[in-house]
Design an enzyme around this catalytic site. Structure first.
Site, mmCIF file in Angstrom:
data_model
loop_
_atom_site.group_PDB
_atom_site.id
_atom_site.type_symbol
_atom_site.label_atom_id
_atom_site.label_comp_id
_atom_site.label_asym_id
_atom_site.label_seq_id
_atom_site.Cartn_x
_atom_site.Cartn_y
_atom_site.Cartn_z
ATOM 1 N N LYS A 22 0.851 -1.204 0.000
ATOM 2 C CA LYS A 22 0.000 0.000 0.000
ATOM 3 C C LYS A 22 0.882 1.247 0.000
ATOM 4 O O LYS A 22 0.654 2.188 -0.763
ATOM 5 C CB LYS A 22 -0.882 -0.006 1.240
ATOM 6 C CG LYS A 22 -1.536 1.328 1.568
ATOM 7 C CD LYS A 22 -2.416 1.283 2.808
ATOM 8 C CE LYS A 22 -1.696 1.402 4.105
ATOM 9 N NZ LYS A 22 -1.308 2.746 4.534
ATOM 10 N N ARG A 101 -4.345 10.693 4.498
ATOM 11 C CA ARG A 101 -3.261 11.647 4.630
ATOM 12 C C ARG A 101 -2.276 11.562 3.473
ATOM 13 O O ARG A 101 -1.658 12.545 3.087
ATOM 14 C CB ARG A 101 -2.496 11.381 5.915
ATOM 15 C CG ARG A 101 -3.282 11.235 7.177
ATOM 16 C CD ARG A 101 -2.351 10.925 8.304
ATOM 17 N NE ARG A 101 -1.066 11.530 8.056
ATOM 18 C CZ ARG A 101 -0.826 12.843 8.129
ATOM 19 N NH1 ARG A 101 -1.815 13.641 8.431
ATOM 20 N NH2 ARG A 101 0.366 13.319 7.883
ATOM 21 N N CYS A 125 -4.127 12.337 13.015
ATOM 22 C CA CYS A 125 -4.882 11.070 13.029
ATOM 23 C C CYS A 125 -4.657 10.432 14.404
ATOM 24 O O CYS A 125 -3.979 10.983 15.264
ATOM 25 C CB CYS A 125 -4.430 10.155 11.894
ATOM 26 S SG CYS A 125 -2.842 9.391 12.187
ATOM 27 N N ARG A 130 1.153 14.413 13.138
ATOM 28 C CA ARG A 130 1.658 14.143 11.784
ATOM 29 C C ARG A 130 1.678 15.398 10.898
ATOM 30 O O ARG A 130 0.976 15.503 9.896
ATOM 31 C CB ARG A 130 0.856 13.020 11.150
ATOM 32 C CG ARG A 130 0.957 11.744 11.974
ATOM 33 C CD ARG A 130 0.237 10.581 11.375
ATOM 34 N NE ARG A 130 0.929 10.079 10.191
ATOM 35 C CZ ARG A 130 0.455 9.046 9.480
ATOM 36 N NH1 ARG A 130 -0.681 8.497 9.803
ATOM 37 N NH2 ARG A 130 1.121 8.623 8.415
ATOM 38 N N ASP A 133 5.306 19.871 7.803
ATOM 39 C CA ASP A 133 6.222 21.015 7.718
ATOM 40 C C ASP A 133 7.473 20.702 6.908
ATOM 41 O O ASP A 133 8.004 21.564 6.204
ATOM 42 C CB ASP A 133 6.601 21.496 9.125
ATOM 43 C CG ASP A 133 7.207 20.370 9.966
ATOM 44 O OD1 ASP A 133 6.603 19.279 10.022
ATOM 45 O OD2 ASP A 133 8.286 20.568 10.531
ATOM 46 N N ASP A 315 5.195 0.277 11.837
ATOM 47 C CA ASP A 315 3.943 -0.327 11.370
ATOM 48 C C ASP A 315 3.811 -1.786 11.788
ATOM 49 O O ASP A 315 2.776 -2.400 11.538
ATOM 50 C CB ASP A 315 3.821 -0.223 9.841
ATOM 51 C CG ASP A 315 3.670 1.210 9.393
ATOM 52 O OD1 ASP A 315 3.840 1.477 8.198
ATOM 53 O OD2 ASP A 315 3.410 2.077 10.250
ATOM 54 N N ILE A 337 8.708 6.667 16.665
ATOM 55 C CA ILE A 337 8.322 7.392 15.457
ATOM 56 C C ILE A 337 7.090 8.271 15.685
ATOM 57 O O ILE A 337 7.068 9.437 15.317
ATOM 58 C CB ILE A 337 8.050 6.399 14.289
ATOM 59 C CG1 ILE A 337 9.255 5.476 14.076
ATOM 60 C CG2 ILE A 337 7.681 7.169 13.018
ATOM 61 C CD1 ILE A 337 10.509 6.157 13.598
HETATM 62 C C1 EPZ Z 1 4.524 6.750 6.218
HETATM 63 O O1 EPZ Z 1 3.801 7.806 6.836
HETATM 64 C C2 EPZ Z 1 3.586 5.561 6.172
HETATM 65 N N1 EPZ Z 1 2.407 5.890 5.364
HETATM 66 C C3 EPZ Z 1 3.167 5.169 7.587
HETATM 67 O O2 EPZ Z 1 2.360 3.996 7.490
HETATM 68 C C4 EPZ Z 1 4.430 4.824 8.381
HETATM 69 O O3 EPZ Z 1 4.075 4.511 9.705
HETATM 70 C C5 EPZ Z 1 5.382 6.031 8.368
HETATM 71 O O4 EPZ Z 1 5.686 6.398 6.996
HETATM 72 C C6 EPZ Z 1 6.700 5.727 9.070
HETATM 73 O O5 EPZ Z 1 7.319 4.635 8.471
HETATM 74 C C7 EPZ Z 1 2.515 5.882 4.022
HETATM 75 O O6 EPZ Z 1 3.558 5.625 3.456
HETATM 76 C C8 EPZ Z 1 1.258 6.192 3.241
HETATM 77 P P1 EPZ Z 1 6.763 10.059 8.226
HETATM 78 P P2 EPZ Z 1 4.406 9.318 6.814
HETATM 79 O O7 EPZ Z 1 6.694 11.317 7.455
HETATM 80 O O8 EPZ Z 1 5.133 9.543 5.574
HETATM 81 C C9 EPZ Z 1 7.092 13.369 11.621
HETATM 82 C C10 EPZ Z 1 0.496 2.639 7.918
HETATM 83 O O9 EPZ Z 1 0.038 2.111 8.937
HETATM 84 N N2 EPZ Z 1 6.981 14.351 10.525
HETATM 85 O O10 EPZ Z 1 7.920 9.132 7.993
HETATM 86 O O11 EPZ Z 1 3.298 10.246 7.181
HETATM 87 C C11 EPZ Z 1 5.822 12.563 11.832
HETATM 88 O O12 EPZ Z 1 4.928 13.273 12.669
HETATM 89 C C12 EPZ Z 1 0.993 4.065 7.946
HETATM 90 O O13 EPZ Z 1 0.588 2.052 6.797
HETATM 91 C C13 EPZ Z 1 7.101 15.706 10.821
HETATM 92 O O14 EPZ Z 1 7.279 16.095 11.974
HETATM 93 O O15 EPZ Z 1 5.417 9.230 8.046
HETATM 94 C C14 EPZ Z 1 6.329 11.295 12.463
HETATM 95 O O16 EPZ Z 1 6.488 11.509 13.847
HETATM 96 C C15 EPZ Z 1 0.854 4.681 9.332
HETATM 97 N N3 EPZ Z 1 6.997 16.605 9.814
HETATM 98 C C16 EPZ Z 1 7.692 11.095 11.815
HETATM 99 O O17 EPZ Z 1 8.054 12.378 11.258
HETATM 100 C C17 EPZ Z 1 6.788 16.222 8.511
HETATM 101 O O18 EPZ Z 1 6.712 17.107 7.620
HETATM 102 C C18 EPZ Z 1 7.709 10.077 10.689
HETATM 103 O O19 EPZ Z 1 6.668 10.431 9.786
HETATM 104 C C19 EPZ Z 1 6.663 14.843 8.226
HETATM 105 C C20 EPZ Z 1 6.775 13.917 9.249
#
Ligand code: EPZ
Length: 429
Positions: A22, A101, A125, A130, A133, A315, A337
């Site tokens: 996915k 998202r 969520c 999430r 920025d 995940d 995370i």
């Molecule tokens: C992706 O989400 C996945 N979703 C998530 O899977 C997965 O848990 C996550 O990566 C971490 O591996 C998809 O790929 C569609 P991140 P994403 O940006 O990209 C912070 C599932 O169950 N952050 O790596 O949104 C954020 O808050 C889902 O399949 C910022 O602060 O995750 C988090 O604490 C859940 N600012 C950390 O970084 C930003 O601009 C990692 O988030 C972006 C992220």
């Protein structure tokens, strides 16, 4: 709302096919916005989130056509043609973005190819605030002017985006993907430092290269992109879903059964398989994937800490916690995370699990001989499947409510588990 009814205690035996990821399919579909030619994606999972992304792209003007399943037929993988020739609308509306998202992944491609985008800010969520920025700051470094108005990200650029050196203060899968897609059409070189290395990010990068992008350092934390004028179409098979595979591996472990996972790539799930081996599960690579054998296994508690790839995946945290709840001894589970990814804990405790949470990011799990079935409620995708796994091993009957979460990330979950002997059914309300 549909529910799932499970009568636990049955060791699972059989074979489960693993489909395309996915979290790779979603950015890959967004990449269709980068070219006027046709991008053909195969091994696509059939999930609610995929349909949501297809609807979002269609309202932008992308032409989509499902041209059948893979030669094996059945539900294993779909082939989808996406053509961004007639894209006319660069707004991603709130009613679609709030549902998923990952819709924010259209931001980079739209700005890169069309010079503007108006994308609803994705809300938070269940697992955390999430923010996006890092996506926004990276685009600003590449010359985009961005304003936040009425809950929307309004981005525009005069002339082509410019290559930039972008250092992520923390690893972000989505920000890496958005900026990768922006950089492939930018002028000059972009360097992404502290970039995410998840297999799904690599899969997107490899597809972009097939479309004519110039990318070096794929799979490392420093990715160099030389922008090109335009991209062409391509054909790309979606990488197997390492989280779906890991989930069914835990299903074998928690029921003390043995399941062969076909169509997966064990080298993409080393952290998960290593954790299961340390717990006492036998992990046996096969020519079709990997066999998880927990027959008569003495499953012992093992500490885990979630980290960016190649560390233990966040995940998989909820699923492994369900296994630890029935293991011998204790396990410390640390979530680094997301700030609120223990929503499954109170529900597991209602099934008899013994879990103490420390300062929101660590949980001590003390294994019990058997969980007991109960009515439980799901709050997010991985918490939902954690409760299904707990129900498979619990004494008695478990009803998992709000299974619409599951439909977002698991294709034919009930059928796949029932085919391995699980007493599981979906109750349609
Ligand atoms: C992706 O989400 C996945 N979703 C998530 O899977 C997965 O848990 C996550 O990566 C971490 O591996 C998809 O790929 C569609 P991140 P994403 O940006 O990209 C912070 C599932 O169950 N952050 O790596 O949104 C954020 O808050 C889902 O399949 C910022 O602060 O995750 C988090 O604490 C859940 N600012 C950390 O970084 C930003 O601009 C990692 O988030 C972006 C992220």
């Amino acid at each position: 709302m549909d529910r799932i009814h499970i009568t636990g205690g049955v060791p699972l035996h059989g074979t489960i096919p693993v489909i395309g990821a996915k979290n790779a399919a979603l950015p890959l579909m967004a990449a269709s916005l980068l070219t006027e030619e046709t991008l053909t994606l195969s091994n696509l999972p059939h999930l609610v989130d995929i349909t949501t992304m297809a609807n979002l792209l269609a309202q932008h003007g992308v032409e989509l056509s499902m041209n059948g399943a893979l030669p094996g037929g059945g539900c294993d993988g779909r082939v989808l043609d996406l053509c961004g020739r007639a894209v006319a609308n660069t707004t991603a509306p709130y009613d679609l973005v709030c549902r998923m998202r990952a819709s924010v992944l259209v931001l980079g491609p739209l700005v890169a190819r069309f010079g503007q985008a108006r994308v609803s800010l994705p809300g938070g969520c269940a697992i955390g605030t999430r923010p996006v920025d890092l996506h926004i700051k990276g685009l600003e470094q590449m010359g985009a002017r961005i304003e936040l108005n009425e809950g929307y990200i309004e981005a525009r650029r005069s002339g082509r985006l410019k290559g930039a050196q972008i250092i992520f203060p923390q690893v972000s899968v989505g920000a890496t993907e958005n900026l990768l897609m922006a950089a492939v059409l930018a002028e000059g070189e972009t360097i992404l430092m502290n970039a995410a290395r998840e297999p799904e990010v690599c899969d997107l990068a490899q597809c972009l290269v097939a479309m004519g992008a110039r990318i070096e350092g794929i799979g490392t934390d420093t990715v160099r992109i030389q922008g090109v004028e335009r991209l062409r179409g391509a054909r790309h098979g979606v990488v197997p879903d390492r989280i779906e595979a890991g989930t069914y591996a835990v299903a074998a472990a928690i029921t003390r059964g043995a399941i062969e996972l076909t169509g997966t790539r064990p080298e993409l799930m080393v952290a998960t398989l290593t954790c299961l081996s340390e717990c006492g599960v036998r992990v046996e690579p096969t020519d079709k994937g990997v066999r998880i054998n927990a027959v008569d296994a003495d499953i012992v508690g093992t500490d885990i800490m979630t980290e960016p790839y190649p560390g233990f995946p966040t995940d998989m945290q909820a699923q492994v916690m369900a296994l630890m709840a029935t293991a011998r001894g204790a396990a410390m589970i640390t979530e680094t995370i997301f700030e609120n990814r223990f929503m499954h804990v109170p529900e597991l405790m209602r099934m008899g699990a013994q879990i103490n949470i420390h300062r929101a990011s660590s949980a001590i799990v003390r294994g019990v001989p058997r969980l007991s079935g109960a009515q439980v409620m799901a709050t997010d995708l991985r918490a939902s499947v954690c409760l299904v796994l707990a129900g498979l091993s619990a004494q008695g009957d478990t009803i998992v409510n709000r299974v619409y979460h599951l439909d977002r990330g698991y294709e034919r979950l009930v059928e796949k588990l029932a085919a391995c002997g699980a007493h599981i059914e979906r109750i349609r309300d």
